[in-house]
Each structure stands twice: as structure tokens, then as C-alpha cells.
Design an enzyme around this catalytic site. Structure first.
Site, PDB file in Angstrom:
ATOM      1  N   GLU A  41       3.006  -4.007   0.423  1.00 16.55           N
ATOM      2  CA  GLU A  41       2.572  -3.740  -0.949  1.00 16.55           C
ATOM      3  C   GLU A  41       1.637  -2.542  -1.041  1.00 16.55           C
ATOM      4  O   GLU A  41       1.665  -1.797  -2.020  1.00 16.55           O
ATOM      5  CB  GLU A  41       1.899  -4.987  -1.519  1.00 16.55           C
ATOM      6  CG  GLU A  41       2.063  -5.129  -3.011  1.00 16.55           C
ATOM      7  CD  GLU A  41       3.504  -5.033  -3.456  1.00 16.55           C
ATOM      8  OE1 GLU A  41       3.751  -4.394  -4.491  1.00 16.55           O
ATOM      9  OE2 GLU A  41       4.389  -5.568  -2.772  1.00 16.55           O
ATOM     10  N   HIS A  44       3.534   0.642  -1.495  1.00 18.41           N
ATOM     11  CA  HIS A  44       3.817   0.955  -2.900  1.00 18.41           C
ATOM     12  C   HIS A  44       2.574   1.536  -3.581  1.00 18.41           C
ATOM     13  O   HIS A  44       2.625   2.575  -4.241  1.00 18.41           O
ATOM     14  CB  HIS A  44       4.221  -0.308  -3.668  1.00 18.41           C
ATOM     15  CG  HIS A  44       5.527  -0.892  -3.253  1.00 18.41           C
ATOM     16  ND1 HIS A  44       6.696  -0.182  -3.204  1.00 18.41           N
ATOM     17  CD2 HIS A  44       5.850  -2.168  -2.883  1.00 18.41           C
ATOM     18  CE1 HIS A  44       7.687  -0.973  -2.825  1.00 18.41           C
ATOM     19  NE2 HIS A  44       7.200  -2.177  -2.613  1.00 18.41           N
ATOM     20  N   ASP A 134      12.611  -4.871  -4.471  1.00 13.21           N
ATOM     21  CA  ASP A 134      12.680  -3.413  -4.375  1.00 13.21           C
ATOM     22  C   ASP A 134      14.101  -2.896  -4.537  1.00 13.21           C
ATOM     23  O   ASP A 134      14.316  -1.822  -5.099  1.00 13.21           O
ATOM     24  CB  ASP A 134      12.103  -2.945  -3.034  1.00 13.21           C
ATOM     25  CG  ASP A 134      10.604  -3.186  -2.939  1.00 13.21           C
ATOM     26  OD1 ASP A 134       9.945  -3.232  -3.992  1.00 13.21           O
ATOM     27  OD2 ASP A 134      10.088  -3.330  -1.818  1.00 13.21           O
TER      28      ASP A 134
END
Length: 279
Positions: A41, A44, A134
Site C-alpha cells: 500500500e 501506491h 489493482d
């Protein structure tokens, strides 16, 4: 990085799965799972932060987590592509690092095998073309480059439903009593239901942000029939290009700028007007 760490939240579903693992005595696996999901995460979030995106929160989930942004689909496709891709890419260096440390005093071969299993499982699961995974986001991002925003969103949602149905059937045939898988599948179905209910709201946020930003984008001519209404015309807006609507009339083709169409759309009195009347 410190500011990003403060945004991290753990979804209740992950606590349930971690609790199940804890009762089974899988404490080392729990720590591995948390580490893998957090790194995924942060991949991202760090990329989004690099591009100057507004990050609301980072929520860790069993399949990789969700970084909630306040951009509403108006960022360039290239940026969204890399923000989405840089989550799965984190698994590659983690796998390489585990292979390098395997057999050392701090990382046994057994540790490596467990770590490898979780990495590959989360990576492959995340790349399924199902929202909010994703794979689903990448599918939507690529479609939205070639198609109008609303059409690409609807197509992605429908494909997500089809893939999730196939996945559910396979999961319950092959692993019908796998509790973690059942919980994750149920969560994905709940997400699909909520996404479908909020589809108009998501599109409205896109239009509001589009009107607010007024970005200097490449222009695209969009031929439309003369009787098309303002509320129908906004569904033809592309995220990567600024629309110039070509309206066929008795006097020939007339041009209507996207800015004018958006202004009319947010004026309730003009929302249902034929686009030709804005000329």
C-alpha cells in the site's frame, strides 16, 4: 513518509483474518502478512504523493489494501497507471530480498517459503480484473484513456461482476470451507453492491472536479445528434481530453464547448435542454 504512515488504518476484515491466524498460532505469518500489505500500500501512496495527489487515508485489507484519494478520475491516465502499478511492483523486490536472505541466521528457508507464498498470493489476487483490486483499477484506467469516463466505468463494473461470479463459483467448488477466502469473497460482493448503488455519485464527483479544475487538456471533437440533452452529453466526456461537441443542425455543424455543457448541467433548469439550444 512519516505523514503517510499516519494515514494508515487497518480494515476490520483484516483484524478478523489476523485474529483467526492468531488463534491458530500463526504469529510469524501474521507479522509477515501485515508487513507485505503495508509495503504494497505504501507503494501506491508514495507514488501518489510524488505526483501531488490528495491522499485521504491508507486502509490495509487482506488483499493489499486501498489508498483513498481525492482526485475523482481527473488525474492523467499515466499518473493513475503508475500509482496503481507501484503497489504490485513492491512484491518483486520483497521476493528478491527474501531469496537473498534465505538460509541466513535471521531468515530460514521455511521463513522464505512462507513469505514467498504470501507475496505471490497477494500479488496474483490483486491483479484480478475486479474492483477495487489493482487489476480492476488498471482495467478501468486503460479503458478510460480510449472511452468516455462513464462508459469505461460501467464496462469495468460489469466485467468486475462477471469475473467475481466466476471466482466465487471456482472458490466454492475448490475450497468450499476456506474461511478466509469466504470472508474476502463476501467483502468483494459487498463492494460491488455499494459501487453499483453509488455509480451516479461517482460520476457526479468526476464532473464536479472537472468543472472546478478546468484543466488545459487536448481537445477532442465529439459528434452528437441535435436532439441530445445536456445530461446525455456529459456522459460523452473523456478524462484525458476536453470535449468539443459537434451538433448537427439545419444550418450545418455547430460547436459547443465542454465548459458550457458542464455549466448547463449543474444548472437544474438547463439540465434537460437539448444541446442545440446552447449554441
Amino acid at each position: 513518509m512519516i505523514n503517510l504512515l499516519r494515514l494508515i488504518k487497518i480494515h476490520p476484515l483484516l483484524w478478523v483474518i489476523l485474529g483467526i491466524g492468531g488463534m491458530a498460532g500463526l504469529f510469524k505469518e501474521i507479522l509477515m502478512l501485515l508487513f507485505i500489505i503495508m509495503v504494497h500500500e505504501l507503494g501506491h501512496a508514495c507514488t501518489a504523493n510524488y505526483y501531488g495527489w490528495r491522499i485521504r487515508k491508507i486502509e490495509l485489507m487482506p488483499f493489499g489494501g486501498v489508498a483513498e484519494m481525492e482526485e475523482y478520475g481527473n488525474r492523467p491516465v499515466k499518473e493513475e497507471f503508475f500509482v496503481t502499478l507501484n503497489g504490485p511492483l513492491q512484491h518483486l523486490w520483497m521476493i528478491c530480498a527474501s531469496m537473498y536472505l534465505s538460509g541466513t541466521p535471521i531468515w530460514s528457508e521455511a521463513d522464505h517459503q512462507i513469505f514467498l507464498f504470501h507475496n505471490i498470493s497477494i500479488l496474483l489476487f490483486n491483479l484480478l480484473p475486479i474492483l477495487p483490486l489493482d487489476g480492476g483499477k488498471l482495467l478501468f484506467t486503460l479503458q478510460s484513456y480510449f472511452l468516455p469516463f462513464q462508459k469505461s466505468y460501467y464496462l469495468t463494473t460489469i466485467l468486475s461482476l462477471i469475473m467475481l461470479t466466476i471466482m466465487t463459483i471456482i472458490a466454492f467448488i475448490i475450497l468450499p470451507f476456506h474461511l478466509n477466502l469466504v470472508v474476502i469473497v463476501c467483502f468483494l460482493w459487498l463492494h460491488q453492491y455499494l459501487e453499483w448503488r453509488q455509480r451516479h455519485y461517482h460520476f457526479l464527483r468526476f464532473l464536479l472536479e472537472r468543472q472546478r479544475q478546468q484543466l488545459n487538456k487536448e481537445k477532442k471533437k465529439i459528434p452528437v445528434p441535435p436532439d441530445i440533452t445536456v445530461s446525455q452529453a456529459v456522459k460523452e466526456i473523456y478524462r484525458e481530453k476536453k470535449g468539443i461537441f459537434l451538433v448537427g443542425t439545419e444550418k450545418g455543424e455547430k460547436y459547443v464547448n465542454e465548459t458550457l455543457v458542464l455549466q448547463a448541467f449543474f444548472d437544474r433548469q438547463h439540465k434537460t435542454l437539448p444541446l442545440a439550444l446552447l449554441i
